[in-house]
Design a protein around this motif. Structure first.
Motif, short mmCIF file in Angstrom:
data_model
loop_
_atom_site.label_atom_id
_atom_site.label_comp_id
_atom_site.label_asym_id
_atom_site.label_seq_id
_atom_site.Cartn_x
_atom_site.Cartn_y
_atom_site.Cartn_z
N LEU A 334 34.92 -32.51 8.35
CA LEU A 334 33.48 -32.73 8.26
C LEU A 334 33.10 -33.22 6.86
O LEU A 334 32.29 -34.13 6.70
CB LEU A 334 32.75 -31.43 8.59
CG LEU A 334 31.22 -31.42 8.46
CD1 LEU A 334 30.60 -32.39 9.45
CD2 LEU A 334 30.68 -30.00 8.69
N GLN A 335 33.74 -32.63 5.86
CA GLN A 335 33.44 -33.02 4.48
C GLN A 335 34.05 -34.37 4.12
O GLN A 335 33.39 -35.26 3.60
CB GLN A 335 33.94 -31.93 3.53
CG GLN A 335 33.53 -32.12 2.08
CD GLN A 335 34.50 -33.00 1.31
OE1 GLN A 335 35.71 -32.76 1.31
NE2 GLN A 335 33.99 -34.01 0.64
N SER A 336 35.35 -34.55 4.43
CA SER A 336 36.02 -35.79 4.03
C SER A 336 35.57 -36.99 4.84
O SER A 336 35.56 -38.12 4.35
CB SER A 336 37.54 -35.62 4.14
OG SER A 336 37.93 -35.29 5.45
N THR A 337 35.19 -36.77 6.11
CA THR A 337 34.74 -37.87 6.95
C THR A 337 33.46 -38.49 6.39
O THR A 337 33.22 -39.70 6.56
CB THR A 337 34.50 -37.39 8.39
OG1 THR A 337 35.73 -36.88 8.91
CG2 THR A 337 34.01 -38.51 9.28
N ALA A 338 32.66 -37.69 5.71
CA ALA A 338 31.41 -38.21 5.13
C ALA A 338 31.65 -39.24 4.04
O ALA A 338 30.74 -40.00 3.68
CB ALA A 338 30.58 -37.05 4.59
N VAL A 339 32.88 -39.29 3.51
CA VAL A 339 33.20 -40.26 2.45
C VAL A 339 33.06 -41.69 2.95
O VAL A 339 32.51 -42.56 2.26
CB VAL A 339 34.65 -40.02 1.94
CG1 VAL A 339 35.09 -41.16 1.02
CG2 VAL A 339 34.73 -38.68 1.21
N GLY A 340 33.55 -41.97 4.16
CA GLY A 340 33.58 -43.33 4.68
C GLY A 340 32.23 -43.98 4.89
O GLY A 340 31.95 -45.05 4.33
N PRO A 341 31.34 -43.38 5.72
CA PRO A 341 30.06 -44.04 5.98
C PRO A 341 29.21 -44.18 4.73
O PRO A 341 28.46 -45.16 4.59
CB PRO A 341 29.39 -43.12 7.01
CG PRO A 341 30.03 -41.79 6.79
CD PRO A 341 31.46 -42.10 6.42
N ALA A 342 29.30 -43.20 3.83
CA ALA A 342 28.50 -43.27 2.61
C ALA A 342 28.87 -44.51 1.79
O ALA A 342 28.01 -45.22 1.26
CB ALA A 342 28.70 -42.01 1.77
N ARG A 343 30.17 -44.81 1.70
CA ARG A 343 30.60 -45.96 0.91
C ARG A 343 30.34 -47.28 1.64
O ARG A 343 30.10 -48.30 1.01
CB ARG A 343 32.07 -45.79 0.52
CG ARG A 343 32.20 -44.85 -0.68
CD ARG A 343 33.43 -44.01 -0.68
NE ARG A 343 33.39 -43.08 -1.83
CZ ARG A 343 32.70 -41.94 -1.86
NH1 ARG A 343 31.99 -41.57 -0.81
NH2 ARG A 343 32.71 -41.17 -2.93
N THR A 344 30.39 -47.24 2.97
CA THR A 344 30.03 -48.44 3.72
C THR A 344 28.54 -48.74 3.57
O THR A 344 28.13 -49.89 3.35
CB THR A 344 30.38 -48.27 5.21
OG1 THR A 344 31.79 -48.08 5.34
CG2 THR A 344 29.97 -49.50 6.01
N LEU A 345 27.71 -47.71 3.69
CA LEU A 345 26.27 -47.88 3.50
C LEU A 345 25.96 -48.32 2.07
O LEU A 345 25.04 -49.13 1.84
CB LEU A 345 25.54 -46.58 3.82
CG LEU A 345 25.52 -46.18 5.31
CD1 LEU A 345 24.95 -44.77 5.47
CD2 LEU A 345 24.68 -47.18 6.12
N LEU A 346 26.71 -47.78 1.11
CA LEU A 346 26.55 -48.20 -0.28
C LEU A 346 26.78 -49.70 -0.41
O LEU A 346 25.99 -50.42 -1.04
CB LEU A 346 27.53 -47.44 -1.17
CG LEU A 346 27.64 -47.91 -2.63
CD1 LEU A 346 26.40 -47.52 -3.41
CD2 LEU A 346 28.90 -47.35 -3.29
N ALA A 347 27.88 -50.19 0.17
CA ALA A 347 28.19 -51.61 0.10
C ALA A 347 27.14 -52.45 0.81
O ALA A 347 26.73 -53.52 0.31
CB ALA A 347 29.57 -51.87 0.70
N MET A 348 26.67 -51.98 1.95
CA MET A 348 25.65 -52.73 2.68
C MET A 348 24.35 -52.81 1.89
O MET A 348 23.66 -53.85 1.89
CB MET A 348 25.41 -52.09 4.05
CG MET A 348 26.62 -52.18 4.98
SD MET A 348 26.40 -51.39 6.60
CE MET A 348 25.46 -52.68 7.45
N GLY A 349 24.01 -51.72 1.20
CA GLY A 349 22.83 -51.77 0.34
C GLY A 349 23.06 -52.65 -0.87
O GLY A 349 22.18 -53.40 -1.31
N HIS A 350 24.26 -52.58 -1.44
CA HIS A 350 24.60 -53.35 -2.63
C HIS A 350 24.52 -54.85 -2.40
O HIS A 350 24.06 -55.61 -3.25
CB HIS A 350 26.02 -52.97 -3.07
CG HIS A 350 26.50 -53.68 -4.29
ND1 HIS A 350 26.12 -53.32 -5.57
CD2 HIS A 350 27.34 -54.74 -4.44
CE1 HIS A 350 26.70 -54.12 -6.44
NE2 HIS A 350 27.45 -54.98 -5.79
#
Length: 517
Positions: A334-350
Motif C-alpha cells: 500500500l505504501q510502496s505502490t503509491a510511489v508510482g502514480p505520484a511520479r506519473t502525475l508529477l510528470a503529467m503536471g510538469h
C-alpha cells in the motif's frame, strides 16, 4: 537527451524536451529498488488472493500458468528497460508513449497507470484491514468473533482510511524512509513465505499432509489444462500477481545510475518473484491437492484466503506468522505502490498535461507531495464508495485491474517497438530487445485485454455482480477508461500546449537522430 536541472517553474521549464522535476537524485540504489519492487508486487497478499481462483481454473497446472504469465511480463520488462535507457524520466509509460505515438496516446498510457494503481491501492487497504482483524482473532483465540468485525462496512472503511493515512505519510516523506521501512517488511514477508513452503513440503515427506500429491512435470505444462478459456482466465490472474515491478522505473530520476539501474532492478524483481511464486504454489499443491475437501485448494470456501486456512495445519501454533506476513505484505505494498502514480502525475503536471499543481515537489522531502496526497484521497473515496455499493468489490476491482494492467503495459511495449523502429536491425541485441520481445509481450497483453473485456460483459463474470444484466467488472473497466478520455479532452481544452506537442512532443528514433548529426 537529458537536460540540465532547471529551477524555473514547470510551465516555462519545458519546451518539448525531457527535463528534471526537482526529485532527489541518487536516493535509491539497486538493492533498494528491488526491495521496493517486490514490496509493490506484494507476493504474500497477491498469492493468497489469487492461488485459489487460479486452481479453480487450471487445477495442478498453476505452476505452468505462473510461468506463462511470467513470459509476457519479462518480455515487456525488456522493453521498459530499453526505453528507460534512452529516456530516464519519472513519467515512464506517459512520457515514453508520448514520445513514440504523440500526446493523446501518451496521456491515456499515463491514465492507465494511474487508474490501475488507484484500483489496487483501495484493494490493498481493504485486504490489510481484513488480515489485521484475522491476526487479532488468531492471537486472541476467539475463532471468527473478532475477524467478523472486518466485514462491518463502517469499521472496515474507518480502519482502511487509517491505513491509507499512514501509507500516505510515509510516501510523502523521502525515499530513504520508504527504503528503510520496506527492508524490514519485505524481508519478514519473504522469510515467512519460505518457511511456510518448506514446512508444507516437510509434511508431504512425513506423510502428514492433508492430500499429499507428488510433484509432477505435468504441473508445468499449460497444454495439460485442457481448455483455452481456462488458460486465458488463469493468465489474467497470473498477470495480476506480477503487476507492480514497473514502480522501480518511476523512481528513475531518484535512482543511482538512472539509465541502467531501474531496468536491471525491474528484471531482477520479476525473476525473484517468479521463483518465490513457484516455490509456494508447488508446496501448497503438494500439501493440499486440488480437491474440494476441507483444505483442498479447490474448495470454494477457502479460495479467497488460502494462506489463512492452511497456515494452522502447516505451521501449528506459528500460524499467526502467515497472517502477519500477509498483513505486512498488503500494508507495505500500500505504501510502496503509491510511489508510482505520484511520479506519473508529477510528470503529467510538469509537462502541462495536468494542472501545474501536480508538479509541486516538497521542498523538504523532494517528493511529489501534492500528487501523493491526491492519489491517496481518490483511492480512499473510491474504496469507501465501492465497499458500500458492492460486497464483492475486492474481487471485481482485482479483475478490472487486470484489464488496466494489460492496457497500459501493452501500450508501453508497443511504444518501445515504434520508438526504436529505425534501429531494429542494427544488431541482434537491438532486434531482440527493441523489437521482438516487446512486440510479442505487448501482443499477448493486447489479446488478453480484448478477451477479458468481452468475457467480463457476462453477468456471471467475477463476483457475479451486475447492473442491468452487464457484468460489474466490464462496467468498471470501461468506466475507468471513459473517465480518462473525458478528462483528457477537458485537459486538451484547458491546456492545449501539451496536446500540440509543445511541452513534450514526438521524438525522432535514436538512430535517425544520430544520422541527422
Amino acid at each position: 537527451m537529458t537536460a540540465a536541472p532547471d529551477t524555473r517553474t514547470p510551465a516555462t521549464a519545458v519546451t518539448g524536451t525531457i527535463s528534471k522535476k526537482g526529485l532527489n537524485p541518487g536516493a535509491v540504489g539497486m538493492i533498494g529498488a528491488v526491495v521496493i519492487g517486490i514490496s509493490t508486487i506484494a507476493p504474500a497478499y497477491t498469492l493468497t488472493a489469487s492461488l485459489g481462483p487460479t486452481v479453480s481454473e487450471v487445477g495442478f497446472q498453476v505452476p505452468a500458468i505462473i510461468l506463462a504469465g511470467f513470459i509476457p511480463m519479462l518480455l515487456v520488462a525488456f522493453g521498459y528497460r530499453e526505453l528507460n535507457r534512452a529516456i530516464p524520466d519519472s513519467g515512464t509509460s506517459f512520457t515514453w508513449a508520448t514520445r513514440a505515438f504523440g500526446p493523446w496516446i501518451g496521456w491515456m498510457a499515463g491514465w492507465g497507470l494511474v487508474a490501475a494503481t488507484v484500483l489496487v491501492l483501495s484493494n490493498l487497504a481493504g485486504i490489510a484491514v481484513e488480515f489485521l482483524f484475522l491476526l487479532i482473532d488468531q492471537l486472541a483465540g476467539s475463532p471468527g468473533t473478532i475477524a467478523e468485525l472486518a466485514f462491518n462496512p463502517f469499521i472496515n472503511v474507518a480502519v482502511c482510511l487509517l491505513f491509507m493515512l499512514g501509507a500516505t505519510w510515509v510516501s510523502y516523506r523521502d525515499l530513504q524512509t520508504t527504503q528503510k521501512l520496506q527492508y524490514f517488511l519485505v524481508g519478514f514477508q519473504v522469510v515467512v513465505l519460505v518457511i511456510f513452503s518448506i514446512a508444507a513440503l516437510v509434511h508431504v515427506s512425513n506423510g502428514t499432509a492433508f492430500d499429499a500429491s507428488a510433484v509432477d512435470l505435468s504441473w508445468f505444462n499449460p497444454l495439460a489444462v485442457g481448455s483455452v478459456g481456462a488458460v486465458v482466465a488463469g493468465l489474467s490472474l497470473s498477470i495480476f500477481i506480477f503487476w507492480g515491478w514497473d514502480v522501480v522505473l518511476t523512481m528513475n530520476e531518484e535512482t543511482k545510475n538512472p539509465e541502467k539501474t531501474p531496468g536491471r532492478a525491474a528484471t531482477v524483481t520479476v525473476l525473484i518473484v517468479v521463483a518465490l511464486y513457484l516455490l509456494i504454489s508447488i508446496s501448497l499443491l503438494a500439501f493440499a491437492g486440488v480437491g474440494e475437501g476441507e483444505l483442498g485448494l479447490g474448495n470454494p470456501d477457502i479460495q479467497a484466503n488460502v494462506f489463512f486456512y492452511l497456515s494452522g495445519p502447516i505451521l501449528g501454533p506459528l500460524a499467526f506468522l502467515v497472517s502477519l506476513a500477509v498483513l505486512t505484505s498488503s500494508a507495505s505494498s500500500l505504501q510502496s505502490t503509491a510511489v508510482g502514480p505520484a511520479r506519473t502525475l508529477l510528470a503529467m503536471g510538469h509537462y502541462g498535461a495536468l494542472p501545474q499543481r501536480f508538479a509541486r515537489v516538497s521542498p523538504r522531502f523532494f517528493t511529489p507531495g501534492y500528487a501523493t496526497v491526491v492519489s491517496a484521497v481518490v483511492a480512499s473515496v473510491f474504496y469507501a464508495v465501492m465497499r458500500f455499493a458492492s460486497e464483492n468489490v475486492l474481487w471485481d476491482t482485482i479483475t478490472a485491474l487486470g484489464m488496466m494492467i494489460c492496457f497500459y503495459y501493452g501500450l508501453t511495449a508497443f511504444a518501445c517497438v515504434w520508438y526504436f523502429r529505425k534501429q531494429w536491425f542494427d544488431s541482434a541485441r537491438s532486434f531482440l530487445f527493441t523489437f521482438l520481445f516487446p512486440l510479442v509481450g505487448g501482443a499477448i497483453l493486447a489479446v488478453l485485454f480484448v478477451i477479458t473485456l468481452v468475457d467480463s460483459m457476462d453477468p456471471d463474470y467475477g463476483s457475479g455482480s451486475n447492473i442491468g444484466g452487464v457484468g460489474l467488472v466490464f462496467l468498471l473497466g470501461v468506466a475507468v477508461i471513459l473517465v480518462g478520455v473525458v478528462i483528457m479532452i477537458w485537459q486538451s481544452i484547458k491546456r492545449p500546449a501539451f496536446f500540440r506537442g509543445e511541452t513534450l512532443g514526438l521524438e525522432a528514433p535514436p538512430s535517425l537522430r544520430r544520422a541527422r548529426r
